[in-house]
Write a protein that holds these residues in place. Structure first.
Motif, PDB file in Angstrom:
ATOM      1  N   LEU A 114      30.004  38.998  35.676  1.00  0.00           N
ATOM      2  CA  LEU A 114      30.405  39.971  34.657  1.00  0.00           C
ATOM      3  C   LEU A 114      30.551  39.256  33.323  1.00  0.00           C
ATOM      4  N   GLU A 115      30.299  39.957  32.231  1.00  0.00           N
ATOM      5  CA  GLU A 115      30.567  39.419  30.899  1.00  0.00           C
ATOM      6  C   GLU A 115      31.515  40.355  30.197  1.00  0.00           C
ATOM      7  N   CYS A 116      32.530  39.783  29.566  1.00  0.00           N
ATOM      8  CA  CYS A 116      33.489  40.615  28.857  1.00  0.00           C
ATOM      9  C   CYS A 116      34.058  39.847  27.670  1.00  0.00           C
ATOM     10  N   GLY A 117      34.552  40.579  26.722  1.00  0.00           N
ATOM     11  CA  GLY A 117      35.118  39.968  25.527  1.00  0.00           C
ATOM     12  C   GLY A 117      36.204  40.816  24.923  1.00  0.00           C
ATOM     13  N   SER A 118      36.581  41.863  25.624  1.00  0.00           N
ATOM     14  CA  SER A 118      37.594  42.769  25.104  1.00  0.00           C
ATOM     15  C   SER A 118      38.607  43.092  26.187  1.00  0.00           C
ATOM     16  N   ALA A 119      39.865  43.127  25.804  1.00  0.00           N
ATOM     17  CA  ALA A 119      40.931  43.453  26.756  1.00  0.00           C
ATOM     18  C   ALA A 119      40.818  44.886  27.255  1.00  0.00           C
ATOM     19  N   THR A 120      40.071  45.730  26.558  1.00  0.00           N
ATOM     20  CA  THR A 120      39.917  47.119  26.996  1.00  0.00           C
ATOM     21  C   THR A 120      39.085  47.227  28.268  1.00  0.00           C
ATOM     22  N   GLU A 121      38.397  46.166  28.636  1.00  0.00           N
ATOM     23  CA  GLU A 121      37.556  46.159  29.838  1.00  0.00           C
ATOM     24  C   GLU A 121      38.330  45.765  31.093  1.00  0.00           C
ATOM     25  N   ALA A 122      39.616  45.502  30.974  1.00  0.00           N
ATOM     26  CA  ALA A 122      40.412  44.946  32.069  1.00  0.00           C
ATOM     27  C   ALA A 122      40.354  45.774  33.344  1.00  0.00           C
ATOM     28  N   ASP A 123      40.608  47.062  33.261  1.00  0.00           N
ATOM     29  CA  ASP A 123      40.650  47.893  34.463  1.00  0.00           C
ATOM     30  C   ASP A 123      39.315  47.914  35.194  1.00  0.00           C
ATOM     31  N   ALA A 124      38.227  48.073  34.454  1.00  0.00           N
ATOM     32  CA  ALA A 124      36.902  48.124  35.076  1.00  0.00           C
ATOM     33  C   ALA A 124      36.537  46.790  35.712  1.00  0.00           C
ATOM     34  N   VAL A 125      36.840  45.689  35.036  1.00  0.00           N
ATOM     35  CA  VAL A 125      36.524  44.366  35.579  1.00  0.00           C
ATOM     36  C   VAL A 125      37.366  44.095  36.816  1.00  0.00           C
ATOM     37  N   LEU A 126      38.655  44.394  36.753  1.00  0.00           N
ATOM     38  CA  LEU A 126      39.526  44.166  37.911  1.00  0.00           C
ATOM     39  C   LEU A 126      39.061  44.979  39.117  1.00  0.00           C
ATOM     40  N   LEU A 127      38.670  46.222  38.896  1.00  0.00           N
ATOM     41  CA  LEU A 127      38.163  47.060  39.982  1.00  0.00           C
ATOM     42  C   LEU A 127      36.885  46.471  40.577  1.00  0.00           C
ATOM     43  N   SER A 128      35.982  46.012  39.730  1.00  0.00           N
ATOM     44  CA  SER A 128      34.735  45.394  40.211  1.00  0.00           C
ATOM     45  C   SER A 128      35.016  44.144  41.034  1.00  0.00           C
ATOM     46  N   VAL A 129      35.937  43.314  40.561  1.00  0.00           N
ATOM     47  CA  VAL A 129      36.278  42.077  41.284  1.00  0.00           C
ATOM     48  C   VAL A 129      36.904  42.413  42.641  1.00  0.00           C
ATOM     49  N   GLU A 130      37.845  43.343  42.652  1.00  0.00           N
ATOM     50  CA  GLU A 130      38.490  43.708  43.912  1.00  0.00           C
ATOM     51  C   GLU A 130      37.498  44.298  44.909  1.00  0.00           C
ATOM     52  N   ARG A 131      36.603  45.156  44.436  1.00  0.00           N
ATOM     53  CA  ARG A 131      35.597  45.742  45.319  1.00  0.00           C
ATOM     54  C   ARG A 131      34.666  44.666  45.875  1.00  0.00           C
ATOM     55  N   PHE A 132      34.261  43.750  45.034  1.00  0.00           N
ATOM     56  CA  PHE A 132      33.373  42.677  45.475  1.00  0.00           C
ATOM     57  C   PHE A 132      34.063  41.811  46.534  1.00  0.00           C
ATOM     58  N   LEU A 133      35.299  41.410  46.271  1.00  0.00           N
ATOM     59  CA  LEU A 133      36.007  40.544  47.214  1.00  0.00           C
ATOM     60  C   LEU A 133      36.324  41.261  48.531  1.00  0.00           C
ATOM     61  N   ASN A 134      36.495  42.570  48.463  1.00  0.00           N
ATOM     62  CA  ASN A 134      36.763  43.349  49.684  1.00  0.00           C
ATOM     63  C   ASN A 134      35.478  43.745  50.406  1.00  0.00           C
ATOM     64  N   GLY A 135      34.336  43.479  49.809  1.00  0.00           N
ATOM     65  CA  GLY A 135      33.058  43.827  50.425  1.00  0.00           C
ATOM     66  C   GLY A 135      32.720  45.295  50.292  1.00  0.00           C
ATOM     67  N   THR A 136      33.327  45.985  49.326  1.00  0.00           N
ATOM     68  CA  THR A 136      33.073  47.422  49.133  1.00  0.00           C
ATOM     69  C   THR A 136      32.328  47.703  47.843  1.00  0.00           C
ATOM     70  N   GLU A 137      31.687  46.681  47.272  1.00  0.00           N
ATOM     71  CA  GLU A 137      30.980  46.874  46.003  1.00  0.00           C
ATOM     72  C   GLU A 137      29.911  47.842  46.171  1.00  0.00           C
TER      73      GLU A 137
END
Length: 114
Positions: A91-114
């Motif tokens: 993922l690439e990010c540069g704004s704090a406004t992206e936090a929720d979407a990035v966190l959701l993507s990371v959690e889904r990936f780590l849980n194998g539900t991406e």
């Protein structure tokens, strides 16, 4: 493991920030390239956070807190790797406004539900 890839100055600043987090103590380190001919040491390639229970969420949340305090909005690449797997999430990010979407993507990936 989560790797944060950015300019050297940003990586060092983020490392100081993350190392101050209680739950991340001892889990934050640099990934360096091998020294080239004539160099004394390698170049920092990334800041790595070793994952454990709840660490991914804390690392990503702390990263976005750090972003809020930055004067510049340079892009930071986040690479997330699962133990024993060759695939990764980038993922690439540069704004704090992206936090929720990035966190959701990371959690889904780590849980194998991406």
């Amino acid at each position: 493991m989560i790797d944060f890839v950015a300019a050297d100055e940003d990586i060092r600043s983020l490392a100081r920030w993350l190392r101050d987090e209680d739950g991340l103590t001892g889990r934050v380190g640099f990934t360096e390239s091998a020294p080239r001919d004539g160099e004394m040491g390698g170049t920092i390639e990334a800041l790595s956070v070793i994952l454990g229970s709840g660490v991914a969420k804390q690392a990503v949340t702390s990263f976005f807190e750090w972003l809020k305090h930055r004067r510049t909005a340079d892009q930071v690449k986040i690479l997330v790797k699962r133990p024993g797997r060759t695939d990764h999430l980038e993922l690439e990010c540069g704004s704090a406004t992206e936090a929720d979407a990035v966190l959701l993507s990371v959690e889904r990936f780590l849980n194998g539900t991406e």
